[in-house]
Each structure stands twice: as C-alpha cells, then as structure tokens.
Motif scaffolding. Sequence first.
Motif, PDB file in Angstrom:
ATOM      1  N   GLY A  45      22.089  78.036 -72.358  1.00  0.00           N
ATOM      2  CA  GLY A  45      23.567  78.533 -72.889  1.00  0.00           C
ATOM      3  C   GLY A  45      23.622  79.610 -73.799  1.00  0.00           C
ATOM      4  O   GLY A  45      24.408  80.442 -73.860  1.00  0.00           O
ATOM      5  N   LEU A  46      22.762  79.770 -74.721  1.00  0.00           N
ATOM      6  CA  LEU A  46      22.762  80.482 -75.853  1.00  0.00           C
ATOM      7  C   LEU A  46      22.680  82.169 -75.240  1.00  0.00           C
ATOM      8  O   LEU A  46      23.004  82.735 -75.818  1.00  0.00           O
ATOM      9  N   GLU A  47      21.729  82.240 -74.191  1.00  0.00           N
ATOM     10  CA  GLU A  47      21.560  83.663 -73.841  1.00  0.00           C
ATOM     11  C   GLU A  47      22.579  84.133 -72.782  1.00  0.00           C
ATOM     12  O   GLU A  47      22.853  85.086 -72.698  1.00  0.00           O
ATOM     13  N   GLY A  81      29.602  77.611 -66.800  1.00  0.00           N
ATOM     14  CA  GLY A  81      28.524  77.767 -65.621  1.00  0.00           C
ATOM     15  C   GLY A  81      27.588  76.750 -66.080  1.00  0.00           C
ATOM     16  O   GLY A  81      26.431  76.782 -65.426  1.00  0.00           O
ATOM     17  N   LYS A  82      27.678  76.115 -66.949  1.00  0.00           N
ATOM     18  CA  LYS A  82      26.335  75.219 -67.644  1.00  0.00           C
ATOM     19  C   LYS A  82      26.510  73.454 -67.494  1.00  0.00           C
ATOM     20  O   LYS A  82      27.241  73.180 -68.549  1.00  0.00           O
ATOM     21  N   ALA A  83      26.585  73.125 -66.474  1.00  0.00           N
ATOM     22  CA  ALA A  83      26.886  71.696 -66.396  1.00  0.00           C
ATOM     23  C   ALA A  83      25.642  70.829 -66.957  1.00  0.00           C
ATOM     24  O   ALA A  83      24.643  71.011 -66.385  1.00  0.00           O
ATOM     25  N   CYS A  84      25.748  69.821 -67.526  1.00  0.00           N
ATOM     26  CA  CYS A  84      24.951  69.112 -68.264  1.00  0.00           C
ATOM     27  C   CYS A  84      25.006  67.632 -67.480  1.00  0.00           C
ATOM     28  O   CYS A  84      23.894  66.915 -67.524  1.00  0.00           O
ATOM     29  N   SER A  85      26.025  67.221 -66.907  1.00  0.00           N
ATOM     30  CA  SER A  85      26.235  65.986 -66.082  1.00  0.00           C
ATOM     31  C   SER A  85      26.991  66.313 -64.769  1.00  0.00           C
ATOM     32  O   SER A  85      28.045  66.831 -64.891  1.00  0.00           O
ATOM     33  N   PRO A 101      31.142  78.171 -61.079  1.00  0.00           N
ATOM     34  CA  PRO A 101      32.430  77.651 -60.268  1.00  0.00           C
ATOM     35  C   PRO A 101      32.115  77.457 -58.809  1.00  0.00           C
ATOM     36  O   PRO A 101      32.364  76.323 -58.403  1.00  0.00           O
ATOM     37  N   GLN A 102      31.727  78.474 -58.239  1.00  0.00           N
ATOM     38  CA  GLN A 102      31.658  78.356 -56.546  1.00  0.00           C
ATOM     39  C   GLN A 102      30.777  77.588 -56.086  1.00  0.00           C
ATOM     40  O   GLN A 102      30.797  76.888 -55.170  1.00  0.00           O
ATOM     41  N   LYS A 103      29.709  77.228 -56.719  1.00  0.00           N
ATOM     42  CA  LYS A 103      28.780  76.404 -56.475  1.00  0.00           C
ATOM     43  C   LYS A 103      29.187  74.946 -56.743  1.00  0.00           C
ATOM     44  O   LYS A 103      29.123  74.024 -55.956  1.00  0.00           O
ATOM     45  N   ILE A 104      30.081  74.638 -57.584  1.00  0.00           N
ATOM     46  CA  ILE A 104      30.599  73.245 -57.894  1.00  0.00           C
ATOM     47  C   ILE A 104      31.656  73.055 -56.800  1.00  0.00           C
ATOM     48  O   ILE A 104      31.582  71.726 -56.175  1.00  0.00           O
ATOM     49  N   VAL A 105      32.385  73.929 -56.456  1.00  0.00           N
ATOM     50  CA  VAL A 105      33.298  73.958 -55.086  1.00  0.00           C
ATOM     51  C   VAL A 105      32.431  73.481 -53.832  1.00  0.00           C
ATOM     52  O   VAL A 105      32.872  72.720 -53.103  1.00  0.00           O
ATOM     53  N   THR A 106      31.263  74.289 -53.704  1.00  0.00           N
ATOM     54  CA  THR A 106      30.402  74.023 -52.483  1.00  0.00           C
ATOM     55  C   THR A 106      30.044  72.433 -52.537  1.00  0.00           C
ATOM     56  O   THR A 106      29.826  71.728 -51.389  1.00  0.00           O
ATOM     57  N   LEU A 107      29.348  72.130 -53.697  1.00  0.00           N
ATOM     58  CA  LEU A 107      28.857  70.912 -53.942  1.00  0.00           C
ATOM     59  C   LEU A 107      29.918  69.786 -53.570  1.00  0.00           C
ATOM     60  O   LEU A 107      29.776  68.675 -52.889  1.00  0.00           O
ATOM     61  N   THR A 112      37.287  75.560 -71.144  1.00  0.00           N
ATOM     62  CA  THR A 112      38.556  75.600 -70.257  1.00  0.00           C
ATOM     63  C   THR A 112      38.333  76.795 -69.442  1.00  0.00           C
ATOM     64  O   THR A 112      38.966  76.672 -68.307  1.00  0.00           O
ATOM     65  N   GLU A 113      37.410  77.632 -69.994  1.00  0.00           N
ATOM     66  CA  GLU A 113      37.328  78.951 -68.939  1.00  0.00           C
ATOM     67  C   GLU A 113      36.675  78.488 -67.644  1.00  0.00           C
ATOM     68  O   GLU A 113      36.991  79.069 -66.499  1.00  0.00           O
ATOM     69  N   TYR A 114      35.612  77.659 -67.721  1.00  0.00           N
ATOM     70  CA  TYR A 114      34.942  77.241 -66.785  1.00  0.00           C
ATOM     71  C   TYR A 114      35.692  76.369 -65.716  1.00  0.00           C
ATOM     72  O   TYR A 114      35.649  76.316 -64.792  1.00  0.00           O
ATOM     73  N   LEU A 115      36.535  75.360 -66.727  1.00  0.00           N
ATOM     74  CA  LEU A 115      37.177  74.563 -65.745  1.00  0.00           C
ATOM     75  C   LEU A 115      38.164  75.562 -64.925  1.00  0.00           C
ATOM     76  O   LEU A 115      38.455  75.126 -63.698  1.00  0.00           O
ATOM     77  N   TYR A 116      38.987  76.351 -65.578  1.00  0.00           N
ATOM     78  CA  TYR A 116      40.051  77.152 -64.970  1.00  0.00           C
ATOM     79  C   TYR A 116      39.640  77.923 -63.966  1.00  0.00           C
ATOM     80  O   TYR A 116      39.983  77.755 -62.621  1.00  0.00           O
ATOM     81  N   ASP A 117      38.306  78.518 -63.844  1.00  0.00           N
ATOM     82  CA  ASP A 117      37.605  79.234 -62.891  1.00  0.00           C
ATOM     83  C   ASP A 117      37.402  78.446 -61.540  1.00  0.00           C
ATOM     84  O   ASP A 117      37.412  78.942 -60.710  1.00  0.00           O
ATOM     85  N   THR A 118      36.607  77.149 -61.889  1.00  0.00           N
ATOM     86  CA  THR A 118      36.411  76.210 -60.896  1.00  0.00           C
ATOM     87  C   THR A 118      37.576  75.953 -60.144  1.00  0.00           C
ATOM     88  O   THR A 118      37.479  75.731 -58.743  1.00  0.00           O
ATOM     89  N   ALA A 119      38.566  75.398 -60.929  1.00  0.00           N
ATOM     90  CA  ALA A 119      39.804  75.113 -60.073  1.00  0.00           C
ATOM     91  C   ALA A 119      40.411  76.141 -59.247  1.00  0.00           C
ATOM     92  O   ALA A 119      40.832  75.846 -58.154  1.00  0.00           O
ATOM     93  N   VAL A 120      40.416  77.382 -59.862  1.00  0.00           N
ATOM     94  CA  VAL A 120      40.829  78.327 -58.866  1.00  0.00           C
ATOM     95  C   VAL A 120      40.138  78.527 -57.658  1.00  0.00           C
ATOM     96  O   VAL A 120      40.447  78.799 -56.396  1.00  0.00           O
ATOM     97  N   ALA A 121      38.657  78.541 -57.705  1.00  0.00           N
ATOM     98  CA  ALA A 121      37.848  78.814 -56.685  1.00  0.00           C
ATOM     99  C   ALA A 121      38.263  77.694 -55.726  1.00  0.00           C
ATOM    100  O   ALA A 121      37.764  77.799 -54.587  1.00  0.00           O
ATOM    101  N   GLY A 122      38.649  76.291 -56.214  1.00  0.00           N
ATOM    102  CA  GLY A 122      38.626  75.061 -55.338  1.00  0.00           C
ATOM    103  C   GLY A 122      39.825  75.181 -54.672  1.00  0.00           C
ATOM    104  O   GLY A 122      40.326  74.499 -53.598  1.00  0.00           O
ATOM    105  N   ARG A 123      40.748  76.048 -55.021  1.00  0.00           N
ATOM    106  CA  ARG A 123      42.162  76.071 -54.694  1.00  0.00           C
ATOM    107  C   ARG A 123      42.149  76.420 -52.942  1.00  0.00           C
ATOM    108  O   ARG A 123      42.863  76.152 -52.082  1.00  0.00           O
ATOM    109  N   LYS A 124      41.572  77.395 -52.652  1.00  0.00           N
ATOM    110  CA  LYS A 124      41.258  78.204 -51.375  1.00  0.00           C
ATOM    111  C   LYS A 124      40.775  77.216 -50.427  1.00  0.00           C
ATOM    112  O   LYS A 124      41.567  76.893 -49.247  1.00  0.00           O
TER     113      LYS A 124
END
Lengths: 336, 380
Positions: free
Chosen positions: B42-44, B95-99, B154-160, B180-192
């Motif tokens: 995440g740092l890089e 984009g960094k899910a630890c769980s 985000p898109q990978k989360i939706v695919t999974l 929140t940014e990660y959440l928002y973008d994932t939610a948007v990706a999931g809407r379609k």
Amino acid sequence: MEKRRQFIKKTMLVGGALLLGRRSATAYAVPGLTIPSNTAGQKQSRVVIAHRNDLRTSQNLPDEAAVQKLLDTALENLFQQNSQNIWRYLFKPEDIVGLKVNCLAGKGLSTRPELVNAVVERLIAAGVNKSNIIIWDRHDNDLLRAGYTLYQGRQKVQCFGNNRVGFSQDIAEYGQIGSLLTRIVTEMCTALINLPILKDHGIVGLSAGMKNNFGVINNPNKYHDNIGDPFVADVNMLPPIRNKTRLIICDAITAQYEGGPPFMPQWCWNMDSLVVATDIVALDQVCWDIVETKRKAEKLFSLKQAGREPRYIATAADQTHRLGTNDLEKIECVRV
Amino acid sequence: MIMKNLSRRQYIKTTCAAGGCLLAAPLMQKFLTSNARAQSSGLEDKTEARYYQKLDNRKIKCQLCPRECVIDDLERGYCGVRENEGGVYYTLVYGKACSAHVDPVEKKPMFHFFPGSLAFSYATAGCNVMCKFCQNWEISQSRPEQIESLDLPPQKIVTLARHNHCVSIAYTYNEPVVFTEYLYDTAVAGRKPGVKSIMISNGYIQKQPMSDLCQVLDAVKIDLKAFSERFYTELVAGHLRPVLDTLVLLRKKNMWTEIVYLVIPGQNDDRRELKEMCKWIVTELGPDVPVHFSRFHPQYRLTNLPATPLETLKTARQIGLDNGLHYVYTGNIPGDPGENTYCPGCGAVLVRRIGFRILENKISDSKCPTCNYKIAGIWK
C-alpha cells in the motif's frame, strides 16, 4: 569470573558515583553506572549540551571526526568518566544494541548517519559484535530517505525498519496505551540507545526523547490527541522501553523550532550540538527549554501560546509515571 | 440454554451451511499477524484521497470524518491509512483488501435486506476510532504495511462477487469510512451488473462523504455503540453526536438502515439509557428501523469483562418493543427466538432464523401473509 582487581575497580567506580550523586528517579538510570553530580543531594539528573564550533565541513556537513569528539565530550561530561569506561560499563559484549533513530523528515532533519557511525564505533570498541548492532526506525523507507543503507544479516551492522520483522503478538498496555511493540525491541535487542532529533512538533509541541519511542508501537497515529498527553508518557512506561533504554543521545546538530515534524529549512538552525542524558524526562525538559528560547529569539509565540505546550513531559514526571524529573531546578544542565 | 430450540438435525444443517459458505469463499480471510512477512503493502501504490483541504506549509486537513485531522507532511491521520506526502493527501488502501469472504448477509447482521442471500465481504487495514472491545482489532488497528493485502481493484471485487453468486458486496470487518474512495468506486462498478452494496459502519463520518456514498449504496448498518457520550469518549475514542447525525442523514436519504447495539455488561446496558435510545430511534428514525442487541464477548482490551448475560439481551429487546420499535432482535445467541422476525400487526413469526441461517421466510410481496401488514425492508 571477575578478577579481584577488576571487582575492586568496578565497585569503587560505582560506589564513587553513588556517593557523588543521588540516584535519579528515572527508570533509565543505568545499573552499575550512576551519574555523578557536583551538587550532591540537590540535583536529581544531569543533562549535557555539548557543542563544537568546528563541527561542519566547508560543505556545511557534519565532519565525522568532529562528531566523534563531540559525542565523547558529551558523554564524558555526563558520566565524568573517560569514554572507554562509559561504553564498557553501559554495554556488555553479549548485548544486542538497538539504535532508535528518527528519520521521518528525510535527510534534512533526521538523526545524522555521522552521529550513528560514531556511536557504532564506540560500541564496537566496547566489545559489541557489529552484527549485534541494529540501527532501526519504523520503516525501511524512512531509513533510506535519511541516507542509511539497509542491511539485515551477520556480516556487518544491521539497519532496517520495523516492517522487516513485524510486531509482537501480545498487546502491551499502560494507562491509555494499548499497542503491539516492534519485535526489534521485545525480542531482538537487549539494550537500546535512543537517538532522537531535536525539533518542534505541530501537534504535541516537542519531538525529542520520549516522542521518538512512538516508533516502537504499531499504532502511533492513535495517540496524538490532547497534545499527546498522557500518551507520550504512557508509551515510555512500557517495560521493554523502560528497562532496555540505557542512553539518550539527542541529535541537535541541526534543530528545528517551528513547522515540525517535517523538515522546514526556514525554521531550522545549526545548533551543532548533542544533548545527552539517561533521564529522558530531564532531557526533554531541557530540549523544550532550548526550543522555547529559540522561538523567543525568533519572535514566535511560545508553544503554550501556540496551543501545543508539551504537557506530556510533566505527566511523565508525575507520581504515577515517575519516569524522571522535569523540574529545571533539579536538573543539572551542563553546557560544554 | 442457548440451543434449547435447536434440534440436533437443525444444528448439523446450520453448521454444514456455514462450512459450505467458507468453502465457497474464493479467498480465505487474511487476518495476518504482525509476524507475517511484513512487506510494504500500500505504501508504494497511492491514490489521491478525496475530502481534504490543503493548508499552508504542506499541511492538509482531512474532511472525511469528524476528527478533521490536521496532518503534516509525511504524517498520517488517526486512521493510519491516509498519508500526506508533500501536501497531497493519499489513501494507502485503495484496491488493497486484507480480508475477503463470502458471508450470509445475516452475518452483517442485516435481517431485512435480501434474507438468505450472500454478500461478498471485504476489508482493508485501518479505523477512525479505537474501540477497546473491537473484535477485528488485528486489522482495524493496523497500518497497511503491517498486514498483508491482496490487489483487488473495484472491478475485480465485482467479478468475484458475481462469480460467487453474491447479491451484494459488504464493506465490513474494519471501518469502511477509511477506505471511502475504494468503497465508492466498487459500489459504482457493481451497479451496472446489479450487485448491491452494503456499508457496515460506525457512522463516524462527515455529512458530505456520507451523502455521496448514499448515491451508490443500497443499505447501511450502523454500529451505535452506546447512547452516552461517556462511553464514546472512554471506550471508543470518539463522540456520539456525529453518529446520531449520520443516522438522521441516512433516514433523510431514505437509505435502508439497520442498527446494531453491542451490549457490554456494566458499560452500556443501563435500562434508562436503552429506553432513551429506543425512544430517540422511534422519534428521529421511525419505528421500522431494525435494532439488533448483540452479545458481547471479551475481546481486545476489554478481556476483564464477562460475556453479556442472555437475560440482559432479552431485557434490552423487550425495552425496544415496549418503546415502539417494530423489529428488535437479539444477536450472537443462535437459536434464541429473538432472532426471528415477527409481524408488528398480528405477531406471527414471519422469518425464522438460527444464527445466520434462514429456516423459513413467509414474507410475501413484502407483506405478512396472515394480516397483510407491510413489513419494512428490501426483500427482493
């Protein structure tokens, strides 16, 4: 087994020191080597501010040999012993010594490698194996930014961040603090030297000895509320820190009186000094005094007026913590 | 006894279902100890954060949560996952899910939202409070570089989520406000593709970011940790008022919301406090907000306290019902009748549950089949 001669010599040295000075309340008092005082019974702690006019090269960088001399002068005045004795009594050949530097602010305002090299040299001379010396901070990236070369192994002095080895699994608690501690402190090192920077801190007022130990815990971001009070004092109460720290050598070669903790060159000055002590509270109190004096000279508000008086120093000295003394009347501040 | 209404057959069935869920999970939960190979994660990979204000001397002021951290260059906010670098504020967990897990939605707990469905659940490091009773403290109280993470954009989360037949994505385990940014973008990706989004939150967030999230979320579960400022100050390191404000905002936005209240012995189980809270919910949010009174188990820095007595939970539930709430549940006591949904109109059992498993769901067309009472929630 010690020889009779060695035993007598050691006993006399310790005994002499005890007679000369009252033992400091600090938990950092070094077993076997007590700081003497010229005003027996009145001063609890000694802090030495050592300065050299010829510390810098023509390129305005610290000269390694001059830094080495400055370090020796500082410690010899703190302990009133020759440098060789001091290091031999503070550290045993079997010790694994952690040097906690402060490298958050990058090259401009981090613990100078020249100072760390001087410490390393003295440790090796005292018999400590070079691979048993660990220069460390929170993260590899912090060390790299400050000009250190990373190394983990058995061939030379080690240098790495907490990120390499992680944190202990047990929660260490004291007062308001509940944290995991770096394994460098809990499992790897038997002794610690705290090598902070003298600088202003935008939230807790001062970053010097005690604040540098925030690098030991996994969650320092949780403990800046209320100007760091009592959190900074509480972190320093955690037994691995209290019990293993033997010396504090504050790098005041370049110090900063405003705009910290990041490096702000417009508020830095070449103090060309080291501040050393074994009483971390006394050291911080003296460092605070230095910063306030400089702020006054620069016509800035005092830290109290700026709303960030480092109250944690008084908390560290209170009856609950008893980490040292913050009473300038009881601190023998020696300038050399 | 907890299990008195649970037959042996039912118990085996429930356990197998839970096991199946775990097997279905494409990623095992990664609560990584600090001794894990602590590589920089995440740092890089930084993404500029939203909701902050630039100040003089490379300082910034975070405007995501009520803390409003003022952060110097190279420092981080209270959450530990947002860093100022040169006067630009970055999130270190985008984009960094630890769980990541596939959970029954009832585990959130969310009882009035697609019951029996699966939720693809994920977390990052970090949290903007510090509850002394946190059950996920290994991740919530860690910095991103202290735990191992997976690259899950985000898109990978939706695919999974779709691959695992999940109706929804749940932002959970740690505090999603901090990502929140990660959440928002994932939610948007999931809407379609029609994947819903549920935020499992402490509600400690400013109005603007919460309003923005409301545009992409389908439901929110809020942990109302107590109804006293003392509790929030001493045990949460936060304040009550902003959480109540968030609940009112969610009501105004017509966001489907459920509340969980973890009942901790001697800390937030005072009957008067519970009564006051239930009255406040009825008045400010309406009687149809489901409230879950959950059982506390000794955790993190509150290991000196006992688990919540079952009687306390039953009493809390009764207080809720007596004060006008329509849907009050007991939580973390599998087999307790307080897990079922009852019709506020005729009292009939509508949804029978054991733990996270639905045994029977009689709700038809959002109504009670007996008296036609409209049951609040999003049922299909």
